[in-house]
Design a protein around this motif. Sequence first.
Motif, mmCIF file in Angstrom:
data_model
loop_
_atom_site.group_PDB
_atom_site.id
_atom_site.type_symbol
_atom_site.label_atom_id
_atom_site.label_comp_id
_atom_site.label_asym_id
_atom_site.label_seq_id
_atom_site.Cartn_x
_atom_site.Cartn_y
_atom_site.Cartn_z
ATOM 1 N N LEU A 101 0.838 -1.194 0.000
ATOM 2 C CA LEU A 101 0.000 0.000 0.000
ATOM 3 C C LEU A 101 0.879 1.252 0.000
ATOM 4 N N GLY A 102 2.011 1.177 0.713
ATOM 5 C CA GLY A 102 2.968 2.285 0.686
ATOM 6 C C GLY A 102 3.580 2.485 -0.684
ATOM 7 N N VAL A 103 3.817 1.397 -1.428
ATOM 8 C CA VAL A 103 4.334 1.497 -2.793
ATOM 9 C C VAL A 103 3.307 2.181 -3.687
ATOM 10 N N LEU A 104 2.028 1.788 -3.555
ATOM 11 C CA LEU A 104 0.977 2.453 -4.328
ATOM 12 C C LEU A 104 0.857 3.925 -3.943
ATOM 13 N N PHE A 105 1.115 4.212 -2.676
ATOM 14 C CA PHE A 105 1.087 5.605 -2.216
ATOM 15 C C PHE A 105 2.185 6.418 -2.906
ATOM 16 N N ILE A 106 3.377 5.807 -3.087
ATOM 17 C CA ILE A 106 4.437 6.474 -3.861
ATOM 18 C C ILE A 106 3.906 6.868 -5.233
ATOM 19 N N LEU A 239 12.269 -3.454 -1.063
ATOM 20 C CA LEU A 239 11.764 -2.095 -1.270
ATOM 21 C C LEU A 239 12.720 -1.282 -2.141
ATOM 22 N N VAL A 240 14.019 -1.480 -1.948
ATOM 23 C CA VAL A 240 14.996 -0.801 -2.806
ATOM 24 C C VAL A 240 14.841 -1.273 -4.247
ATOM 25 N N LEU A 241 14.641 -2.583 -4.433
ATOM 26 C CA LEU A 241 14.462 -3.125 -5.778
ATOM 27 C C LEU A 241 13.214 -2.553 -6.449
ATOM 28 N N ILE A 242 12.097 -2.514 -5.729
ATOM 29 C CA ILE A 242 10.858 -1.958 -6.286
ATOM 30 C C ILE A 242 11.040 -0.490 -6.630
ATOM 31 N N SER A 243 11.679 0.262 -5.727
ATOM 32 C CA SER A 243 11.913 1.686 -5.975
ATOM 33 C C SER A 243 12.784 1.890 -7.202
ATOM 34 N N ALA A 244 13.815 1.053 -7.336
ATOM 35 C CA ALA A 244 14.706 1.167 -8.490
ATOM 36 C C ALA A 244 13.958 0.874 -9.788
ATOM 37 N N LEU A 245 13.093 -0.148 -9.786
ATOM 38 C CA LEU A 245 12.308 -0.462 -10.978
ATOM 39 C C LEU A 245 11.423 0.713 -11.380
ATOM 40 N N LEU A 246 10.707 1.273 -10.405
ATOM 41 C CA LEU A 246 9.829 2.407 -10.695
ATOM 42 C C LEU A 246 10.630 3.585 -11.244
ATOM 43 N N THR A 279 7.390 13.322 -3.805
ATOM 44 C CA THR A 279 7.640 14.165 -2.644
ATOM 45 C C THR A 279 7.527 13.398 -1.330
ATOM 46 N N LEU A 280 8.532 13.538 -0.491
ATOM 47 C CA LEU A 280 8.481 13.020 0.872
ATOM 48 C C LEU A 280 7.885 14.061 1.809
ATOM 49 N N ALA A 281 8.204 15.340 1.556
ATOM 50 C CA ALA A 281 7.761 16.417 2.443
ATOM 51 C C ALA A 281 6.236 16.505 2.515
ATOM 52 N N SER A 282 5.569 16.352 1.368
ATOM 53 C CA SER A 282 4.102 16.367 1.365
ATOM 54 C C SER A 282 3.529 14.981 1.633
ATOM 55 N N GLY A 283 4.297 13.932 1.305
ATOM 56 C CA GLY A 283 3.793 12.577 1.430
ATOM 57 C C GLY A 283 3.530 12.153 2.864
ATOM 58 N N VAL A 284 4.446 12.487 3.778
ATOM 59 C CA VAL A 284 4.274 12.066 5.165
ATOM 60 C C VAL A 284 3.045 12.706 5.809
ATOM 61 N N VAL A 305 12.334 5.136 1.438
ATOM 62 C CA VAL A 305 13.355 4.424 0.658
ATOM 63 C C VAL A 305 13.458 5.023 -0.739
ATOM 64 N N PHE A 306 12.313 5.235 -1.373
ATOM 65 C CA PHE A 306 12.304 5.797 -2.724
ATOM 66 C C PHE A 306 12.942 7.191 -2.733
ATOM 67 N N HIS A 307 12.649 7.965 -1.705
ATOM 68 C CA HIS A 307 13.177 9.336 -1.630
ATOM 69 C C HIS A 307 14.702 9.341 -1.596
ATOM 70 N N GLN A 308 15.284 8.476 -0.770
ATOM 71 C CA GLN A 308 16.744 8.433 -0.693
ATOM 72 C C GLN A 308 17.348 7.957 -2.007
ATOM 73 N N LEU A 309 16.724 6.937 -2.616
ATOM 74 C CA LEU A 309 17.255 6.421 -3.874
ATOM 75 C C LEU A 309 17.179 7.465 -4.976
ATOM 76 N N GLN A 310 16.052 8.181 -5.070
ATOM 77 C CA GLN A 310 15.922 9.168 -6.135
ATOM 78 C C GLN A 310 16.934 10.303 -5.974
ATOM 79 N N LEU A 311 17.254 10.658 -4.736
ATOM 80 C CA LEU A 311 18.247 11.707 -4.526
ATOM 81 C C LEU A 311 19.630 11.239 -4.971
ATOM 82 N N MET A 312 19.983 10.009 -4.634
ATOM 83 C CA MET A 312 21.290 9.482 -5.035
ATOM 84 C C MET A 312 21.407 9.408 -6.561
ATOM 85 N N VAL A 313 20.391 8.846 -7.197
ATOM 86 C CA VAL A 313 20.431 8.693 -8.651
ATOM 87 C C VAL A 313 20.415 10.047 -9.338
#
Length: 346
Positions: A101-106, A239-246, A279-284, A305-313
């Motif tokens: 559900l958190g992934v769908l929320f992303i 979760l890192v794998l799913i975030s990377a795929l998206l 967005t993490l700032a509005s998401g939480v 998790v997605f937020h940290q990965l997107q910043l690195m990439v």
Amino acid sequence: MRRPAFLPDNFVLMLLATVALASLLPVQGTSAQVVKWLTNAAVAGLFFLHGAKLSREAVVAGLLHWRLHLTVFSATFVLFPILGLALRPLFEPLIGPTLYLGVLFICALPSTVQSSIAFTSIAKGNVPAAMCSASTSNIAGIALTPLLIAAMASTSSASSGAAGVISWQSAAGIVGLLLLPFVAGQIAQRWIGGWVARHRGMLKWFDQGSILLVVYSALSEATVEGLYHQVSLGTLGLLVLISALLLFVVMGVLVLFSRRTGFSRADEVAIVFCGSKKTLASGVPMAQILFAGQAVGLIVLPIMVFHQLQLMVCASLAKRYARRAEAAEAQAAAGTATPAAPAARP
């Protein structure tokens, strides 16, 4: 001395160091409030400087670039949800319904504002268009995110009352922290615009410094709330794998679409950074309202998790875009400065 190709650049190393610092020494209590205030001040200062740097013509052109805005909007609120639903049968049995559900929320969240614009600036992209597109996405998400997550998750938690609360808070934050400083910078441009243009390095440090502050503040709060005690390392890896795929699928689609449809390099940069980020700032705050009474900590873990990965990439990608732009500018300048070769004698 040239950095070896296998090593990340300095900004990525600083991001990694910030993540480690927030994980080992998270700021909390009164100190957390001070860091949050410093972060807001840095973001407001960044937008003031962007307003002072950009010409009125560039800002108007960015506002009117409807093809770019439509592309970002479609990636954020159409492509991401489609991918989230497509991956659901594969990954939901592995991580459980609450985390998915958190992934769908992303996938239902709007784009970031501050970091999208900062990375677009670092990459020498179309900053006015990025500012307009990211801000519009964030405002549209106030209404669209509850509707999308309700449709995807088949839940009735997205009530009209919750949407109304999110609306005022998010709109006030965007106007007060981003829009007003930018307008103030535009007003002050006639007096300080030339000085800001001559000190571009200062703008670069504001871009990068504000991102580091956002990462440290957000990850510190998550660490204090027990981020690393809620799930196993195996689940975090998934979760890192799913975030990377998206992230990589959306980025790849946006790059290909931008180049096939004739967008300029600067427009491509804005599209990639605004259309692939969430967005993490509005998401939480949204999650705390939309999922009241549920395991909110687990639901927001995927966006962390997605937020940290997107910043690195995005940090690495922005540097690559910047190097290509600088190389193209240097080549163009060399071509202009080099006189035409004399004609060969018969």
